[in-house]
Design a protein around this motif. Structure first.
Motif, short mmCIF file in Angstrom:
data_model
loop_
_atom_site.label_atom_id
_atom_site.label_comp_id
_atom_site.label_asym_id
_atom_site.label_seq_id
_atom_site.Cartn_x
_atom_site.Cartn_y
_atom_site.Cartn_z
N ALA A 172 -2.83 -4.69 9.66
CA ALA A 172 -1.44 -3.90 9.66
C ALA A 172 -0.11 -4.63 8.74
O ALA A 172 -0.22 -6.09 9.68
CB ALA A 172 -1.21 -3.10 10.62
N PRO A 173 -0.13 -4.39 7.70
CA PRO A 173 0.77 -5.81 7.22
C PRO A 173 2.14 -5.27 7.86
O PRO A 173 2.60 -5.12 9.23
CB PRO A 173 1.65 -4.47 5.41
CG PRO A 173 0.79 -2.96 6.10
CD PRO A 173 0.15 -3.72 6.99
N HIS A 174 3.02 -7.12 8.00
CA HIS A 174 3.84 -6.89 8.53
C HIS A 174 5.50 -6.00 8.38
O HIS A 174 5.69 -6.11 7.50
CB HIS A 174 4.06 -9.37 8.13
CG HIS A 174 4.38 -9.05 8.73
ND1 HIS A 174 6.72 -9.29 9.13
CD2 HIS A 174 4.96 -10.16 9.61
CE1 HIS A 174 6.63 -10.06 10.41
NE2 HIS A 174 6.08 -10.83 11.13
N PRO A 175 5.49 -5.75 9.56
CA PRO A 175 6.89 -5.33 9.17
C PRO A 175 7.75 -6.28 8.47
O PRO A 175 8.68 -4.84 8.25
CB PRO A 175 7.45 -5.04 10.37
CG PRO A 175 6.42 -5.30 11.52
CD PRO A 175 5.73 -6.03 10.74
N ALA A 176 7.88 -7.00 8.24
CA ALA A 176 9.22 -8.04 7.81
C ALA A 176 9.27 -7.39 6.26
O ALA A 176 10.10 -7.97 5.57
CB ALA A 176 9.62 -8.92 8.16
N MET A 177 8.09 -7.17 5.45
CA MET A 177 7.63 -7.25 4.49
C MET A 177 7.26 -5.17 3.87
O MET A 177 7.08 -4.99 2.56
CB MET A 177 6.75 -7.93 4.47
CG MET A 177 6.73 -9.48 4.48
SD MET A 177 4.92 -10.22 4.21
CE MET A 177 4.32 -10.58 2.43
N ALA A 178 7.83 -4.62 4.91
CA ALA A 178 7.42 -3.14 4.19
C ALA A 178 8.10 -2.78 3.50
O ALA A 178 7.67 -1.98 2.77
CB ALA A 178 7.55 -2.15 5.77
N ASP A 179 9.04 -2.86 3.35
CA ASP A 179 10.41 -2.74 2.53
C ASP A 179 10.73 -3.17 1.17
O ASP A 179 11.61 -2.90 -0.15
CB ASP A 179 11.49 -2.61 3.06
CG ASP A 179 11.51 -0.84 3.82
OD1 ASP A 179 10.74 -0.15 3.51
OD2 ASP A 179 12.39 -0.89 5.56
N LEU A 180 9.64 -4.54 0.52
CA LEU A 180 10.36 -5.71 -0.58
C LEU A 180 9.98 -4.28 -1.86
O LEU A 180 8.66 -3.52 -1.59
CB LEU A 180 9.34 -6.30 -0.41
CG LEU A 180 10.16 -7.33 1.17
CD1 LEU A 180 8.69 -8.62 1.31
CD2 LEU A 180 11.11 -7.97 1.28
N VAL A 181 10.42 -5.04 -2.85
CA VAL A 181 9.59 -4.40 -3.92
C VAL A 181 8.49 -5.07 -4.41
O VAL A 181 8.42 -6.36 -4.52
CB VAL A 181 10.92 -5.16 -5.23
CG1 VAL A 181 11.17 -4.35 -6.62
CG2 VAL A 181 12.62 -4.20 -5.12
N GLY A 182 8.06 -4.03 -4.59
CA GLY A 182 6.74 -4.31 -5.31
C GLY A 182 6.37 -4.85 -6.91
O GLY A 182 7.29 -4.41 -7.90
N PRO A 183 5.23 -5.98 -6.52
CA PRO A 183 4.05 -6.19 -6.34
C PRO A 183 5.02 -7.65 -5.52
O PRO A 183 5.74 -8.66 -6.08
CB PRO A 183 3.41 -6.84 -7.08
CG PRO A 183 4.15 -7.02 -8.33
CD PRO A 183 5.52 -6.42 -8.59
N VAL A 184 4.25 -8.16 -3.74
CA VAL A 184 5.08 -8.55 -3.40
C VAL A 184 3.68 -9.36 -3.58
O VAL A 184 2.64 -9.94 -3.31
CB VAL A 184 4.46 -8.27 -2.32
CG1 VAL A 184 4.79 -9.15 -0.96
CG2 VAL A 184 5.39 -7.30 -1.53
N GLN A 185 4.37 -11.27 -4.39
CA GLN A 185 3.69 -12.57 -4.15
C GLN A 185 3.76 -13.23 -3.45
O GLN A 185 4.97 -14.06 -2.92
CB GLN A 185 4.66 -12.42 -5.40
CG GLN A 185 3.81 -11.92 -6.57
CD GLN A 185 4.90 -11.84 -7.79
OE1 GLN A 185 5.82 -13.03 -8.06
NE2 GLN A 185 5.75 -10.83 -7.84
N LEU A 186 3.17 -13.46 -2.70
CA LEU A 186 2.89 -14.81 -1.04
C LEU A 186 2.57 -16.01 -1.78
O LEU A 186 1.89 -16.54 -2.48
CB LEU A 186 2.46 -13.89 0.14
CG LEU A 186 2.03 -14.56 0.86
CD1 LEU A 186 3.26 -14.25 1.57
CD2 LEU A 186 0.83 -14.08 2.27
#
Length: 340
Positions: A172-186
């Motif tokens: 399951a995706p980390h909740p701290a990253m749930a509302d970030l504007v995509g695309p999420v680059q890690l």
């Protein structure tokens, strides 16, 4: 089999060398082998200049040798090129005890990046350190060719693995990253100059940049790039959840020999963007990632890759296979030779 591993990199350090040794040790011990790790935590140590998280052991040849004699190993492996392994190397040569070494890090490039010392000067030391070993263990064909090109021809393959219990596409995706504007680059890894993290933070692809990890460059980079999200170090299931929340994993390093974080990301179904250098060129395939001298271009291309294909490929890297390669590469002494 009794296996002695001497290493300058160990807990509480968090890096690919430590994680590799820990993972392989667990597999070997589960198979019934005895593994003795001689590491800096067993000696008085000092912080490494410019990198205090790394402790340099003040170990004499005699003290390291006494530990090796007490363990009576069937095989001795020197994992790093630091002072603890130099002491062990000296003891082995004095006592005609064979040993293997490993080339985990592009040490000449690493030192050059941090100090400005020409990399070729450091290669002289690398050749001196590894030349007497029975074999040098290297993780990729590119590193093998690099070592051969510098006159070190006795190279054996030792690949890397993924903890498949933690890193898989069902996380399951980390909740701290749930509302970030995509695309999420890690990015995941040490936040240090040799990781070339600034190159990632300067890319211009739309979306949100996320940095997981810690290191001496964190405060400066966080101040310079306030739009990026710095989440600090994460491990195990929590780390897997950050991979799961990402749309692309970015690997900006030009000095790594492999890059464990790349195959962890892939095992979670995340495509990888990087430079066409050692590490990415050995790990990535056209179906699972993209490489370009312009990291922004690589990110855009990686975002088009199929996540299921990435996950299937990432799960082909196992620690069981890595441990088997490590064991096969060791120089095994018989009991009489080990006790001599």
């Amino acid at each position: 089999m009794r296996i002695a591993i001497v290493t300058d990199a160990w807990e509480p350090q968090v890096n690919g060398v430590v994680r590799t040794l820990q993972s392989v040790r667990r597999v070997l011990e589960a198979q019934g082998h005895r593994v003795e790790v001689i590491s800096p935590d067993r000696f008085y140590s000092l912080p490494c200049p410019t990198y205090p998280e790394i402790r340099l052991a003040l170990a004499s040849t005699g003290s390291v040798g006494a530990m090796l004699e007490a363990f009576r190993p069937n095989a001795i492996h020197l994992a790093t090129e630091g002072p603890l392994c130099v002491a062990a190397r000296r003891w082995c040569l004095r006592n005609d005890m064979p040993f293997t070494t490993a080339y985990h890090t592009q040490f000449p490039d690493y030192v050059s990046a941090r100090s400005g010392v020409p990399a070729e000067w450091i290669w002289r030391y690398i050749r001196w350190f590894h030349a007497p070993s029975q074999a040098i263990l290297a993780s990729t064909p590119s590193i093998r060719q690099s070592l051969i090109g510098h006159g070190l021809t006795h190279v054996k393959h030792w690949g890397r693995g993924v903890d498949l219990a933690n890193f898989h596409p069902g996380v399951a995706p980390h909740p701290a990253m749930a509302d970030l504007v995509g695309p999420v680059q890690l990015y995941v890894g040490r936040v240090a100059v040799e990781k070339n993290l600034e190159a990632f933070l300067k890319t211009i692809h739309p979306g949100t940049k996320v940095v997981v990890g810690d290191g001496p460059a964190r405060s400066a980079l966080q101040a310079r790039f306030p739009e990026a999200k710095f989440l600090g170090p994460m491990f195990g299931a929590e780390l897997a959840a950050t991979y799961a929340a990402a749309d692309v994993f970015v690997f900006p390093s030009k000095t790594d020999t492999f890059g464990l974080v790349m195959i962890e990301a892939l095992a979670c179904g995340v495509p990888v963007a990087g430079y066409p250098v050692t590490g990415p060129v050995d790990v990535l395939t056209p179906e699972t990632g993209a490489m370009d001298s312009d990291l922004t271009v690589a990110i855009a291309a990686a975002l088009t890759k199929d996540r299921a294909t990435c996950a299937k490929y990432g799960r082909s890297f196992t620690w069981e296979a890595s441990a088997r390669q490590f064991l096969n590469a060791l120089y095994a002494m018989d009991d009489h030779e080990a006790a001599a």
